[in-house]
Design an enzyme around this catalytic site. Structure first.
Site, short mmCIF file in Angstrom:
data_model
loop_
_atom_site.label_atom_id
_atom_site.label_comp_id
_atom_site.label_asym_id
_atom_site.label_seq_id
_atom_site.Cartn_x
_atom_site.Cartn_y
_atom_site.Cartn_z
N HIS A 1 0.81 -1.23 0.00
CA HIS A 1 0.00 0.00 0.00
C HIS A 1 0.84 1.27 0.00
O HIS A 1 0.30 2.34 0.23
CB HIS A 1 -0.92 0.05 1.22
CG HIS A 1 -1.93 -1.04 1.27
ND1 HIS A 1 -3.21 -0.90 0.78
CD2 HIS A 1 -1.86 -2.30 1.75
CE1 HIS A 1 -3.89 -2.02 0.97
NE2 HIS A 1 -3.08 -2.89 1.57
N LYS B 1 -14.94 7.98 -3.23
CA LYS B 1 -16.14 8.28 -2.44
C LYS B 1 -16.74 9.63 -2.86
O LYS B 1 -17.95 9.77 -3.03
CB LYS B 1 -15.82 8.28 -0.94
CG LYS B 1 -15.47 6.89 -0.42
CD LYS B 1 -14.75 6.90 0.93
CE LYS B 1 -14.07 5.55 1.14
NZ LYS B 1 -13.09 5.55 2.23
N LYS C 1 -8.71 13.47 4.97
CA LYS C 1 -7.83 12.31 4.92
C LYS C 1 -6.82 12.48 6.04
O LYS C 1 -6.75 13.54 6.66
CB LYS C 1 -7.11 12.23 3.57
CG LYS C 1 -6.46 13.55 3.13
CD LYS C 1 -5.79 13.45 1.77
CE LYS C 1 -6.71 13.54 0.58
NZ LYS C 1 -6.77 12.37 -0.24
N ARG C 2 -6.01 11.45 6.33
CA ARG C 2 -4.95 11.61 7.32
C ARG C 2 -4.07 12.80 6.94
O ARG C 2 -3.90 13.11 5.74
CB ARG C 2 -4.11 10.33 7.39
CG ARG C 2 -4.82 9.18 8.09
CD ARG C 2 -5.13 9.50 9.54
NE ARG C 2 -3.95 9.50 10.34
CZ ARG C 2 -3.64 8.60 11.26
NH1 ARG C 2 -4.47 7.60 11.51
NH2 ARG C 2 -2.53 8.68 11.95
N THR D 1 -8.73 6.32 -1.77
CA THR D 1 -10.09 5.78 -1.91
C THR D 1 -11.12 6.87 -1.62
O THR D 1 -12.24 6.81 -2.12
CB THR D 1 -10.32 4.58 -0.97
OG1 THR D 1 -9.81 4.91 0.32
CG2 THR D 1 -9.62 3.34 -1.48
N LYS E 1 0.48 14.23 1.28
CA LYS E 1 -0.90 14.48 0.82
C LYS E 1 -1.15 15.97 0.56
O LYS E 1 -2.15 16.35 -0.02
CB LYS E 1 -1.90 13.94 1.84
CG LYS E 1 -1.88 12.40 1.95
CD LYS E 1 -2.83 11.91 3.02
CE LYS E 1 -2.71 10.42 3.34
NZ LYS E 1 -3.32 9.55 2.32
C1 26Q Z 1 3.33 0.09 10.34
C2 26Q Z 1 4.21 -0.30 11.34
C3 26Q Z 1 4.02 0.08 12.66
C4 26Q Z 1 2.90 0.84 12.98
C5 26Q Z 1 2.01 1.23 11.99
C6 26Q Z 1 2.24 0.85 10.67
C7 26Q Z 1 1.27 1.26 9.61
C8 26Q Z 1 -0.09 1.36 9.87
C9 26Q Z 1 -0.97 1.76 8.88
C10 26Q Z 1 1.72 1.57 8.34
C11 26Q Z 1 0.82 1.96 7.34
C12 26Q Z 1 -0.55 2.05 7.61
C13 26Q Z 1 -1.55 2.47 6.62
C14 26Q Z 1 -1.32 2.72 5.36
C15 26Q Z 1 -2.39 3.17 4.46
O1 26Q Z 1 -3.50 3.44 4.90
N1 26Q Z 1 -2.12 3.26 3.16
C16 26Q Z 1 -3.13 3.66 2.21
O2 26Q Z 1 -3.77 2.50 1.72
C17 26Q Z 1 -4.88 2.82 0.91
C18 26Q Z 1 -5.59 1.53 0.56
O3 26Q Z 1 -4.84 0.81 -0.37
C19 26Q Z 1 -4.46 3.60 -0.31
O4 26Q Z 1 -5.61 3.99 -1.01
C20 26Q Z 1 -3.66 4.83 0.10
O5 26Q Z 1 -3.13 5.47 -1.04
C21 26Q Z 1 -2.54 4.44 1.05
O6 26Q Z 1 -1.89 5.59 1.53
#
Ligand code: 26Q
Length: 767
Positions: free
Chosen positions: A311, A614, A502-503, A610, A508
């Site tokens: 991702h 929406k 978004k976050r 995503t 972003k």
């Molecule tokens: C990793 C290690 C330790 C703690 C947290 C994490 C962690 C947690 C969440 C790393 C990444 C995430 C989330 C990533 C994320 O949300 N990515 C998004 O995924 C979406 C679905 O595929 C995409 O549409 C977005 O572009 C992408 O940013």
């Protein structure tokens, strides 16, 4: 529940291949409205409640969100569950039942303040504790080994500390199909042995302390997305849920089989990013140590079973764990990882003789500095499928991030463009639009989103446009009331609702958006009689608690809002709003009310997005870069119906290398840009204080700004001026809005799940 039991019985009777979707995150949101819609009970329940003197709307608003995720990745998993249930795919979601989901965000003094989300304080009516499914999970200590009768190495992991995993099931009903699947989320519980060992030596309080400590495993979701968080507790969470899930997988498999020949034909495991990638050495451990298989046989089963979804494109966001930590927490897994790596590097050396660089880059172990395990390399090597989440993302994976692996395994990397569930993101969140569409083209589009194309025929129909506008206007009115309520800001529902939710992340580029807001503000002051469309610029999103820059960006947005909203010269032509605590439920109120959707990441950084889908499905037009799924939205809606600006991913690459223009060049030659930056630097939004936002100004003017904000700013400002102009032409805008919705069929998560099922999992939808 009856339907759930029936569904499970059918799976069991049909002995079909099952899919396990493993994810540390499921961002589900509320379930009541969704369950009523999917089960066709909305009218009945509304009426029944009325007779009891209750209002369903009011009741629904009281439900806590199940917010067991950070953002896109977690919400994608939740949309997938809805599609899996609706399409009758024999699949389960597996994850952790956190006591605390993503934190609540408050804005105090313009700054983000976090507080815990104790969503299970009073229990959840949607979670069923399954006390019959409790498994031990081991941690720490040591591995003994010996040679078996055939002279093979045999290992046993001993003296371990044990935590119990208890199953908690959340039911997910499909749309209108009597099918109910479950998400199985594990809760950590202390093991009995642990209690007794302390008790025996008379340390009663100590034993309770240990009990509490082992239950912290499922206490809290890590709130950082895409920035590294390398704590031991996180690794333990990952292994905890993976180990428990494999107990369940093995139990089910061994009910019908007494060897492992058929395993990959009966089981598919999808890894949602590398977060559950420890599953690869775990399955190897089970097959080798518990079931005595030979390495080659076990490895073949592993690769055929696993598939991995990536991702992110940013190398710094890829997960790694120190060898030291894995060796301590999961000693047997570390041995297995080494052996996987040894055999793999032999293969690399054969394929690319003499290439030291390839060995260094492709090794699972990063050797410079403290040795670390690269989870992405492990996941790629251990899976038969590696997928990106949008076409551009996948191409960039092949070309850059995973180039070596693509060269080695040219058929492994594939693309599955993300999607969203139309049940929640149209039918539930925008019932008036869903009804208007249904009256025109029938309601089959809800499970066959391509049918929205039929709306194209009505795009120019003035009467239809009128009703379309009325629905949007109603949604904007509702959101205006919410803004009044939560932020005490009065906004005009006839202004353009320009929204970025978004976050909060540098890539972003919420900062780019606020630079435009400042430009617009300056322009309005300079031209008091301009007829430019009034705007309400809305932001929402959480920053990771440890992410200083992201938090400072929130402070800048709220500070600009304070100044602009109070300035009498502006006379309601511009309002800026930061809505606190963005979550799924708030998103459901925001999406239907948007005119303009901001998708403005630096090209080559947003894997898919995503939210972009929406917004568009709810009739907003997009202003965006050629990044992630924006490119595919452009392909679907056509270039006349979307506002694209900025550099392409290739141009971004080129600029980073050659720096044909620097931010300072732009600042010095463009007076509008100059004024924006100075306004921030001189304290126009910080009561004259020039320190608060200095780090942001420095970043913007730095040659090394990795997100190239100033290099895209001019093109963004020009694009926004076009948008301002075109918004005034209601007929054309409505036509574009209708065409956006009509052409969103591709972005149903039903399409995405169909592709995963056929091309990766080898299962068929159950009609
Ligand atoms: C990793 C290690 C330790 C703690 C947290 C994490 C962690 C947690 C969440 C790393 C990444 C995430 C989330 C990533 C994320 O949300 N990515 C998004 O995924 C979406 C679905 O595929 C995409 O549409 C977005 O572009 C992408 O940013």
């Amino acid at each position: 529940m009856e339907k759930w039991i029936n569904t499970q019985k059918t799976f069991y009777a049909e002995k079909k291949k099952r899919v396990y979707y493993l994810s540390l995150e499921f961002l589900v949101g509320r379930s009541l409205g969704n369950a009523l819609i999917n089960m066709g009970l909305m009218n009945e329940v509304t009426e029944a409640l009325e007779q009891l003197g209750h209002d369903l709307e009011d009741l629904r608003e009281r439900e806590e969100d199940a917010a067991l995720g950070n953002g896109g990745l977690g919400r994608l998993a939740a949309c997938f569950m809805d599609s899996i249930a609706t399409m009758k795919i024999p699949a389960y979601g597996y994850g952790i039942c956190y006591d605390y989901g993503i934190f609540h965000q408050k804005i105090i003094d313009g700054y983000q303040v976090e507080s815990p989300d104790s969503w299970l304080r009073f229990g959840s009516p949607w979670m069923y504790e399954r006390t019959a499914f409790v498994y031990p999970v081991n941690f720490y200590r040591r591995v003994t080994s010996c040679l078996d009768e055939n002279g093979n190495y045999r290992a046993t992991w001993i003296d371990t500390e044990v935590v119990m995993a208890m199953a908690c099931d959340m039911l997910v009903p499909g749309f209108n199909n009597d099918h109910v699947i479950n998400m199985r989320l594990w809760k950590a519980r202390a093991s009995r042995e642990l209690d007794l060992s302390h008790f025996n030596v008379g340390d009663y309080i100590g034993s309770v302390d240990d009990k509490v400590r082992s239950e912290t495993l499922s206490k809290v979701l890590y709130p950082s997305d895409e920035i590294r968080e390398g704590q031991e507790l996180r690794l333990k969470q990952q292994y905890f849920f993976v180990a428990a899930t494999f107990c369940d997988i093995m139990r089910r498999y061994l009910k019908h089989n007494d060897d492992f020949i058929d395993f990959p034909n009966q089981v598919a495991v999808q890894l949602n990013d590398t977060h559950p990638a420890i599953a690869i050495p775990e399955l190897m451990r089970l097959l080798l140590d518990d079931h005595g298989l030979a390495w080659e046989v076990a490895w073949d089963i592993c690769v055929k079973t696993f598939a991995y979804t990536n991702h992110t494109l940013m190398p710094e966001a890829l997960e790694t764990w120190s060898v030291e930590m894995i060796s301590r927490v999961l000693p047997r897994h570390m041995e297995i990882i080494y052996e996987i790596n040894r055999r793999f590097l032999e293969e690399v050396a054969m394929k690319f003789p003499g290439s030291k660089r390839k060995i260094r880059e492709m090794s699972i172990i990063e050797e410079d500095g403290v040795r670390r395990v690269r989870m992405a390399n492990l996941a790629i090597i251990g899976s038969h499928s590696v997928n990106g989440v949008a076409a551009l993302h996948t191409e960039l994976l092949k070309r850059d991030l995973f180039r070596n692996f693509h060269e080695m395994y040219p058929r492994r990397i594939n693309s599955k463009t993300n999607g969203i569930t139309p049940r929640r993101w149209l039918l539930k969140c925008n019932p008036d639009l869903a009804a208007l569409i249904g009256e025109e083209i029938g309601f089959d589009y809800i499970t066959d989103l391509d049918q929205l194309r039929k709306l194209e025929a009505h795009a120019d129909d003035p009467a239809f446009q009128k009703r379309w506008q009325q629905v949007k206007r109603g949604n904007k009115q509702k959101l205006s009331a919410l803004i009044e309520q939560t932020c005490a800001i009065t906004v005009d529902p006839d202004s353009m609702f320009d929204i970025q939710v978004k976050r909060i992340h540098e890539y972003k580029r919420q900062l780019l958006n606020i630079l435009h807001v400042i430009a617009f503000y300056h322009r309005l002051i300079g031209e008091p009689d301009s007829t430019e469309a009034a705007r309400t610029v809305i932001f929402a999103g959480k920053a990771a608690p440890s992410y200083k820059r992201a938090k400072l960006i929130i402070k800048l947005i709220t500070s600009v809002a304070d100044v602009v909203n109070r300035d009498p010269r502006i006379k309601d032509r511009l309002k800026v709003v930061f809505l606190p605590n963005y979550n799924v439920s708030l998103a459901e109120k925001i999406m239907p009310a948007a005119d303009l959707s901001e998708q403005i990441s630096t090209a080559g950084t947003e894997a898919s997005g995503t939210g972009n889908m929406k917004f568009s499905l709810n009739g907003a037009l997009t202003v965006g870069t050629l990044d992630g799924a924006n490119i595919e939205i452009l392909e679907e809606v056509g270039s006349e119906n979307i506002y694209i600006f900025g550099m392409t991913a290739e141009q971004v690459e080129y600029e980073k290398l050659h720096k044909s223009r620097t931010p300072l060049d732009i600042y010095n030659t463009n007076p509008v840009v100059h004024r924006i930056i100075d306004a921030i630097g001189n304290g126009q939004f910080s009561s004259g204080d020039t320190e608060t936002f200095r780090p942001l100004v420095d970043d913007l003017l730095s040659e090394h700004d990795p997100y190239l904000l100033l290099l895209d700013l001019e093109s963004y400002l020009t694009c926004q001026e076009t948008i301002s102009r075109e918004f005034l032409d209601k007929r054309t805008w409505s036509r574009k809005s209708i065409l956006n919705v009509a052409r969103m069929g591709k972005f149903s998560s039903d399409r995405t799940i169909g592709e995963y099922a056929r091309e990766i999992w080898g299962v068929e939808p159950g009609i």
